[in-house]
Motif scaffolding. Structure first.
Motif, PDB file in Angstrom:
ATOM      1  N   UNK A 132       0.855  -1.185   0.000  1.00 48.91           N
ATOM      2  CA  UNK A 132       0.000   0.000   0.000  1.00 48.91           C
ATOM      3  C   UNK A 132       0.891   1.235   0.000  1.00 48.91           C
ATOM      4  N   UNK A 133       0.481   2.231  -0.738  1.00 49.88           N
ATOM      5  CA  UNK A 133       1.328   3.416  -0.942  1.00 49.88           C
ATOM      6  C   UNK A 133       1.752   4.058   0.375  1.00 49.88           C
ATOM      7  N   UNK A 181      -6.286 -12.078  -8.490  1.00 45.18           N
ATOM      8  CA  UNK A 181      -6.846 -11.202  -7.449  1.00 45.18           C
ATOM      9  C   UNK A 181      -5.915 -11.041  -6.250  1.00 45.18           C
ATOM     10  N   UNK A 182      -4.718 -11.543  -6.351  1.00 47.51           N
ATOM     11  CA  UNK A 182      -3.808 -11.532  -5.202  1.00 47.51           C
ATOM     12  C   UNK A 182      -3.478 -10.114  -4.735  1.00 47.51           C
ATOM     13  N   UNK A 183      -3.392  -9.186  -5.659  1.00 44.70           N
ATOM     14  CA  UNK A 183      -3.025  -7.814  -5.283  1.00 44.70           C
ATOM     15  C   UNK A 183      -4.170  -7.094  -4.576  1.00 44.70           C
ATOM     16  N   UNK A 184      -5.396  -7.540  -4.817  1.00 44.75           N
ATOM     17  CA  UNK A 184      -6.539  -6.966  -4.103  1.00 44.75           C
ATOM     18  C   UNK A 184      -6.451  -7.253  -2.611  1.00 44.75           C
ATOM     19  N   UNK A 202       4.901  -2.603 -11.395  1.00 47.64           N
ATOM     20  CA  UNK A 202       4.589  -1.353 -12.090  1.00 47.64           C
ATOM     21  C   UNK A 202       3.219  -1.435 -12.760  1.00 47.64           C
ATOM     22  N   UNK A 203       2.916  -2.597 -13.332  1.00 42.01           N
ATOM     23  CA  UNK A 203       1.610  -2.773 -13.969  1.00 42.01           C
ATOM     24  C   UNK A 203       0.493  -2.725 -12.932  1.00 42.01           C
ATOM     25  N   UNK A 204       0.675  -3.403 -11.803  1.00 39.31           N
ATOM     26  CA  UNK A 204      -0.343  -3.415 -10.759  1.00 39.31           C
ATOM     27  C   UNK A 204      -0.473  -2.052 -10.082  1.00 39.31           C
ATOM     28  N   UNK A 205       0.619  -1.319 -10.019  1.00 45.26           N
ATOM     29  CA  UNK A 205       0.571   0.049  -9.497  1.00 45.26           C
ATOM     30  C   UNK A 205      -0.335   0.912 -10.374  1.00 45.26           C
ATOM     31  N   UNK A 206      -0.259   0.686 -11.690  1.00 46.33           N
ATOM     32  CA  UNK A 206      -1.109   1.424 -12.623  1.00 46.33           C
ATOM     33  C   UNK A 206      -2.576   1.026 -12.446  1.00 46.33           C
ATOM     34  N   UNK A 207      -2.830  -0.272 -12.250  1.00 47.47           N
ATOM     35  CA  UNK A 207      -4.204  -0.747 -12.071  1.00 47.47           C
ATOM     36  C   UNK A 207      -4.808  -0.277 -10.749  1.00 47.47           C
ATOM     37  N   UNK A 208      -3.958  -0.178  -9.710  1.00 48.53           N
ATOM     38  CA  UNK A 208      -4.427   0.229  -8.377  1.00 48.53           C
ATOM     39  C   UNK A 208      -3.855   1.611  -8.041  1.00 48.53           C
ATOM     40  N   UNK A 209      -4.050   2.532  -8.946  1.00 44.76           N
ATOM     41  CA  UNK A 209      -3.466   3.871  -8.820  1.00 44.76           C
ATOM     42  C   UNK A 209      -3.844   4.547  -7.502  1.00 44.76           C
ATOM     43  N   UNK A 210      -2.814   5.011  -6.794  1.00 44.98           N
ATOM     44  CA  UNK A 210      -3.036   5.703  -5.534  1.00 44.98           C
ATOM     45  C   UNK A 210      -3.235   4.788  -4.345  1.00 44.98           C
ATOM     46  N   UNK A 211      -3.367   3.495  -4.606  1.00 53.67           N
ATOM     47  CA  UNK A 211      -3.593   2.524  -3.527  1.00 53.67           C
ATOM     48  C   UNK A 211      -2.362   1.652  -3.318  1.00 53.67           C
ATOM     49  N   UNK A 212      -1.869   1.054  -4.396  1.00 62.23           N
ATOM     50  CA  UNK A 212      -0.680   0.213  -4.320  1.00 62.23           C
ATOM     51  C   UNK A 212       0.483   0.893  -5.040  1.00 62.23           C
TER      52      UNK A 212
END
Length: 262
Positions: A132-133, A181-184, A202-212
């Motif tokens: 988490x960010x 769904x592991x990153x959720x 980096x890809x998951x950071x883009x999908x979960x912008x501001x969260x991960x």
């Protein structure tokens, strides 16, 4: 004496004829088999975005390595046939010859090299955390993470779990089977972080912008490369390597890369 020599000569000719017949019936190279079959069988897990993702709505594979594999099949002049595998069963399926190549974010490892051949590397990177960010500063080093209070989530059977088992012996490791769904689970607070390839963070950071947020993706904990894992056949490796070389020189690789990573 003459009859013995004559018999030996006849036996030698017969042996040569049998050897020639056996050679003629022997299977050709893997490339020959692929061309004869008309399909390139491609093993994929379908759970590792952006490299490979099995869209259950359309029952089709999508991702960077999907586009690359389709380009390779086209270069061979055959159809791409995708065969689903999983990280825990990939080695067994490879040994059972269920596919000609395996791709989809597959890391080059010595254990896999023992069983087959790898193409020249497609990508260079390494393992880094995603958390988490708000918690990024907590997990900068292995020592920061290797504590019983830190909950590390991993997908089973691949290099992520292997890394965690080797370097995070004191951390609490949770094996979670659904790599989609592991990153959720991190976003919801059910896990603190995951250590995986920098490209995926980096890809998951883009999908979960501001969260991960990815933790130092430019300075990963280790070194690794991704490649195409293939059955042990030099003709196939030569073809794949030459195709990769042409893709890089003509801009084909850059175009596909930009679609998923830029």
């Amino acid at each position: 004496m003459y009859r013995h020599l004559k018999f030996a000569a006849i036996a030698a000719v017969a042996s040569l004829a049998l050897a020639t017949a056996a050679f003629a019936q022997a299977p050709g190279t893997r490339v020959d088999q692929i061309l004869s079959r008309g399909t390139l069988r491609i093993g994929m897990t379908g759970d590792y975005r952006p490299f490979t993702f099995l869209n259950k709505g359309t029952s089709t594979f999508e991702g960077f390595d999907v586009d690359m594999a389709e380009s390779l099949a086209k270069a061979l002049g055959v159809k791409a046939e995708f065969v689903q595998t999983s990280w825990p069963t990939m080695m067994k399926d490879f040994e059972a010859d269920k596919f000609d190549i395996v791709t989809g974010g597959v890391s080059i490892t010595l254990d896999r090299q023992k069983k087959g051949l790898f193409s020249t590397p497609i990508m260079r990177e390494g393992k880094t955390p995603i958390a988490r960010c708000a918690d990024v500063s907590k997990y900068a080093t292995i020592a920061d993470i290797n504590k019983s209070s830190v909950r590390v989530i991993v997908n089973p059977g691949g290099t992520n779990e292997k890394f965690a088992r080797e370097y995070l012996k004191n951390a609490t490791i949770n094996v979670y089977k659904d790599n989609v769904t592991i990153f959720d689970q991190i976003a919801k607070g059910d896990a603190d972080l995951m250590i995986t390839d920098a490209s995926e963070t980096l890809f998951q950071q883009k999908l979960h912008s501001g969260v991960l947020c990815s933790v130092h993706p430019d300075h990963p904990f280790d070194f690794s490369e991704k490649g195409i894992w293939m059955q042990r056949d030099e003709a196939l490796k030569d073809f794949v390597d030459q195709w990769l070389h042409i893709m890089r020189e003509t801009g084909g690789y850059k175009t596909i890369f930009a679609k998923y990573f830029d």
